[in-house]
Motif scaffolding. Structure first.
Motif, mmCIF file in Angstrom:
data_model
loop_
_atom_site.group_PDB
_atom_site.id
_atom_site.type_symbol
_atom_site.label_atom_id
_atom_site.label_comp_id
_atom_site.label_asym_id
_atom_site.label_seq_id
_atom_site.Cartn_x
_atom_site.Cartn_y
_atom_site.Cartn_z
ATOM 1 N N CYS A 1 99.403 17.274 47.435
ATOM 2 C CA CYS A 1 98.046 16.612 48.251
ATOM 3 C C CYS A 1 97.993 15.280 48.410
ATOM 4 O O CYS A 1 97.578 14.856 49.537
ATOM 5 N N LEU A 2 98.842 14.378 47.590
ATOM 6 C CA LEU A 2 99.048 13.124 47.429
ATOM 7 C C LEU A 2 97.717 12.322 46.883
ATOM 8 O O LEU A 2 97.396 11.285 47.195
ATOM 9 N N LEU A 3 96.659 13.042 46.814
ATOM 10 C CA LEU A 3 95.182 12.718 46.343
ATOM 11 C C LEU A 3 95.414 11.535 45.349
ATOM 12 O O LEU A 3 94.662 10.406 45.234
ATOM 13 N N CYS A 4 96.080 11.894 44.406
ATOM 14 C CA CYS A 4 96.532 10.804 42.987
ATOM 15 C C CYS A 4 96.771 9.472 43.564
ATOM 16 O O CYS A 4 96.478 8.430 42.864
ATOM 17 N N THR A 5 97.571 9.415 44.664
ATOM 18 C CA THR A 5 98.198 8.137 45.212
ATOM 19 C C THR A 5 96.741 7.274 45.685
ATOM 20 O O THR A 5 96.935 6.018 45.850
ATOM 21 N N ILE A 6 95.842 7.983 46.048
ATOM 22 C CA ILE A 6 94.638 7.516 46.560
ATOM 23 C C ILE A 6 93.830 6.916 45.371
ATOM 24 O O ILE A 6 93.240 5.850 45.248
ATOM 25 N N GLY A 7 93.726 7.866 44.550
ATOM 26 C CA GLY A 7 92.724 7.505 43.182
ATOM 27 C C GLY A 7 93.560 6.163 42.441
ATOM 28 O O GLY A 7 92.909 5.312 41.981
ATOM 29 N N CYS A 8 94.865 6.265 42.340
ATOM 30 C CA CYS A 8 95.506 5.086 41.494
ATOM 31 C C CYS A 8 95.444 3.822 42.095
ATOM 32 O O CYS A 8 95.925 3.623 43.413
ATOM 33 N N THR A 9 94.875 2.723 41.527
ATOM 34 C CA THR A 9 94.834 1.383 42.222
ATOM 35 C C THR A 9 96.059 0.793 41.759
ATOM 36 O O THR A 9 95.945 -0.546 42.177
ATOM 37 N N TYR A 10 97.055 0.974 41.005
ATOM 38 C CA TYR A 10 98.084 0.310 40.617
ATOM 39 C C TYR A 10 99.446 0.698 40.972
ATOM 40 O O TYR A 10 100.409 0.359 40.603
ATOM 41 N N ALA A 11 99.351 1.507 41.891
ATOM 42 C CA ALA A 11 100.465 2.092 42.764
ATOM 43 C C ALA A 11 101.422 2.763 41.543
ATOM 44 O O ALA A 11 102.465 2.642 41.633
ATOM 45 N N GLY A 12 100.830 3.306 40.553
ATOM 46 C CA GLY A 12 101.299 3.834 39.567
ATOM 47 C C GLY A 12 101.966 5.312 39.752
ATOM 48 O O GLY A 12 102.632 5.907 38.753
ATOM 49 N N ILE A 13 101.282 5.731 40.634
ATOM 50 C CA ILE A 13 101.993 7.112 41.004
ATOM 51 C C ILE A 13 102.264 7.311 42.611
ATOM 52 O O ILE A 13 101.342 6.756 43.309
ATOM 53 N N ALA A 14 103.290 7.622 43.176
ATOM 54 C CA ALA A 14 103.772 7.353 44.530
ATOM 55 C C ALA A 14 104.466 8.432 45.092
ATOM 56 O O ALA A 14 105.351 9.303 44.280
#
Ligand SMILES: Cc1cc2nc3c(=O)[nH]c(=O)nc-3n(C[C@H](O)[C@H](O)[C@H](O)COP(=O)(O)OP(=O)(O)OC[C@H]3O[C@@H](n4cnc5c(N)ncnc54)[C@H](O)[C@@H]3O)c2cc1C
Ligand code: SF4
Lengths: 188, 413
Positions: free
Chosen positions: B91-104
């Motif tokens: 779903c890629l929601l984690c890429t929205i949550g992370c503010t450090y571009a640590g998961i992409a």
């Protein structure tokens, strides 16, 4: 396709007047920027809550997961009297989805207020599409199809009202790399 | 007590953007050399400087809270935020949550990807760090000490009256934790007793037997105490924590005597380059040109400018090498793993004979730098070779980081 959410407010009806005035609600439960309802010691967060929007002072239901978790955290901290509590900055649209073999990301507001500028680029061969809305040097919203960038980073650029004037052209050419660069410089 | 974790540190000043770290990561994680698929991303430019996008393995990770599939979890043993491919619904929601571009999104496979510090690799350590040719990336593993030492008893009382930011207090608390409760501590006049470790008003600041010898007789008294304990059959560590003044000036004759007799003592010198406890007078360990209250810097008098100390520092650890001690080493609190290694060796050596540990210890009050800068100053002192970290045993002579420091050349006649 369907969008939107409609919380069930029926159980709160009939409590809106008198000395025991109940929980104030509109389309959702109206909350302050610490997620408190109109009744002391009652909090609401997530899809059922109607809270401040980042772009509007009017309260909106921002039914997405990142907001639900953020609001939940704020409500929890407020209940516990946590001194580290930061007020809710306001809800913003955020999403990422796959469709027809394409990948789309949308962050921020698609509204174009007066004085705002809309920049788009589209490359037919690769199917890459980018749209960004700026007001002054600030980003209001950014949308991409098959154009990858970090939604979480873009969201912070908007929330922190970062002035992008100096890097605008580079940013539009490569929002992912320049966004990461700004992140590392500004809030690493 | 919370846990510390290993981490990857980035020094932007050393990075030249070569991207070798990204190639190494992509090779290990994707089997390709496609830098875009690396979990570590170096961005930026020569002119603006290079920047880093990498998972921070946050303590309170947003990606984990937004994931609707519980595919991300914080592993509290390793500190790593682990991604479970079997649970992920893309779903890629984690890429929205992370503010450090640590998961992409790794477009190559259509799933998200993030740094897992290569914990599961055979090396168990990140592949990017050794790939960096400029030492811009470091794998920091000192958390091991924090986790281990945190569980040992602090044998000094809380509330010792050291100056704000005092390095000596840090050092002595670490040392006594490691040396342990079966210890007799001797600490001659100086900052260590001055901050209350020997006690005041009838109470003691130390949870083990402690005594306060004269500046002149520390090693002699401690030698006698150790011998008496041996005579009655009790195994103790005889530990001295002395200042550089007490050791290199008036205390030197008893120190030299005890070392020459190879007494079973662990003698630690806290070198803050002067008599800081009594008002920052010079000692023989004060380096050339340094300001102290007795070697001023400024206008001077009689037309002669005051230029700080006009003699070089006495190299006390090297003098101790010439006593052929069981063990001699120099150390710094900015290099804790090294300090603990040397402390362990010194403890062992003190069971056989004389062990001498010389710790360079910046002094916030005496050197007049901000109280939050102690580690920074200590690290810089080593990085600039102002002080050197090395060790001596009779078998290896002087070595630094495992390499011999002495090159002997004999000339054929
Ligand atoms: C099909 C669909 C797709 C979505 N896709 C996305 C997406 O891609 N990205 C995104 O950000 N968001 C998405 N969302 C929105 C997101 O799922 C919600 O915003 C989020 O789950 C809201 O969390 P919540 O805790 O506020 O509410 P919910 O997750 O709805 O939790 C409410 C809980 O309360 C319980 N409950 C209700 N009434 C009672 C009662 N009387 N007593 C006790 N318990 C009760 C319910 O059983 C439920 O467990 C999607 C939603 C849907 C429906
Ligand atoms: S992409 Fe996978 S890991 Fe990321 S939030 Fe969605 S389900 Fe969780």
């Amino acid at each position: 396709m369907a969008t939107g959410i409609k919380p069930n407010m029926a159980y709160l009806e009939g409590q809106v007047s008198g000395p025991d005035k109940g929980v104030e609600h509109d389309r959702g439960i109206l909350v302050s920027d610490t997620m408190q309802t109109s009744v002391a010691n009652v909090w609401a967060a997530g899809d059922c809550a109607q809270a401040k929007g980042f772009f509007t002072e009017a309260r909106v239901i921002n039914s997405i997961l990142p907001d639900a978790t953020e609001q939940g955290r704020i409500a929890g901290m407020a209940m516990a009297g946590d001194p580290g509590l930061k007020k809710y900055p306001g809800g913003m649209s955020l999403n990422t989805y796959h469709f027809f073999g394409r990948h789309a990301i949308s962050v921020g507001s698609s509204a174009v207020p007066e004085g705002a500028e809309v920049v788009t680029r589209f490359d037919e061969a690769s199917g890459r599409y980018l749209k960004a809305i700026f007001l002054g040097g600030r980003l209001l919203g950014i949308y991409g199809v098959n154009e990858f960038f970090d939604a979480g980073v873009m969201c912070q650029l908007i929330l922190r009202r970062v002035d992008l004037s100096a890097v605008r052209e580079r940013f539009l050419a490569n929002p992912m790399a320049v966004g990461r660069e700004l992140m590392s410089k500004l809030w690493r | 007590m919370g846990r510390g974790y290993n981490t990857i540190a980035f020094d932007a000043a050393k990075c030249d953007g070569c991207g070798d770290c990204m190639t190494a990561c992509a090779t290990v994680k994707t089997g390709t050399d496609d830098k875009a698929r690396s979990r570590i991303q170096i961005v930026g430019s020569e002119s603006d400087g290079f920047e880093l996008a990498l998972c921070r393995q946050c303590g309170d990770p947003k990606c984990v809270t937004v994931c609707p599939a519980a595919a991300l979890t914080k592993n509290y043993d390793t500190g790593v935020i682990e991604w479970n491919a079997a649970k992920c619904v893309d779903c890629l929601l984690c890429t929205i949550g992370c503010t450090y571009a640590g998961i992409a999104l790794d477009a190559g496979v259509g799933h998200v990807a993030k740094c897992d510090m290569c914990y599961a690799s055979p090396a168990g350590a990140p592949a990017c760090v050794p790939a960096c040719p400029h030492d811009a990336l470091t794998y920091i593993t000192t958390s091991r000490i924090y986790n281990e030492v945190g569980d040992w008893e602090d044998l000094f009382a809380p509330g010792l009256a050291g100056c704000q930011g005092c390095n000596t207090e840090l050092l002595m608390r670490h040392t006594l934790r490691r040396v342990g409760p079966d210890t007799v501590l001797a600490t001659p006049p100086g900052c260590v007793p001055g901050m209350g470790s020997v006690g005041f008003n009838g109470t003691t600041g130390t949870k083990i037997p402690v005594f306060h010898p004269l500046l002149t007789n520390t090693a002699a008294m401690l030698a006698g105490i150790k011998r008496q304990y041996k005579r009655v059959g009790r195994e103790i560590t005889a530990l001295a924590i002395a200042g550089d003044g007490g050791a290199s000036d008036v205390g030197f004759q008893s120190l030299s005597g005890a070392a020459e007799r190879n007494e079973q003592i662990l003698f630690m010198v806290v070198d803050n380059e002067g008599y800081m406890n009594t008002g920052m007078q010079r000692s023989s360990c004060t380096p050339y040109g340094a300001w102290t209250s007795t070697t001023p810097v400024g206008k001077g008098s009689g037309g002669m400018p005051a230029q700080g100390k006009t003699q070089d520092a006495k190299n006390l650890p090297l003098i101790m090498v010439n006593h052929r001690c069981e063990y001699v080493a120099t150390a710094s609190t900015a290099y804790m793993e090294d300090l603990y290694d040397k402390l362990d060796k010194a403890i062992q050596a003190s069971k056989r004979g004389f062990a001498y540990l010389h710790v360079y210890s910046p002094c916030t009050t005496g050197w007049r730098f901000p109280t939050d800068q102690n580690m920074e100053v200590a690290r810089k002192a080593v990085e600039t070779n102002f002080v050197m970290l090395w060790e001596y045993t009779r078998a290896t002579a002087c070595t630094s980081r495992g390499r011999s420091m002495i090159r002997c050349r004999s000339r054929s006649i």
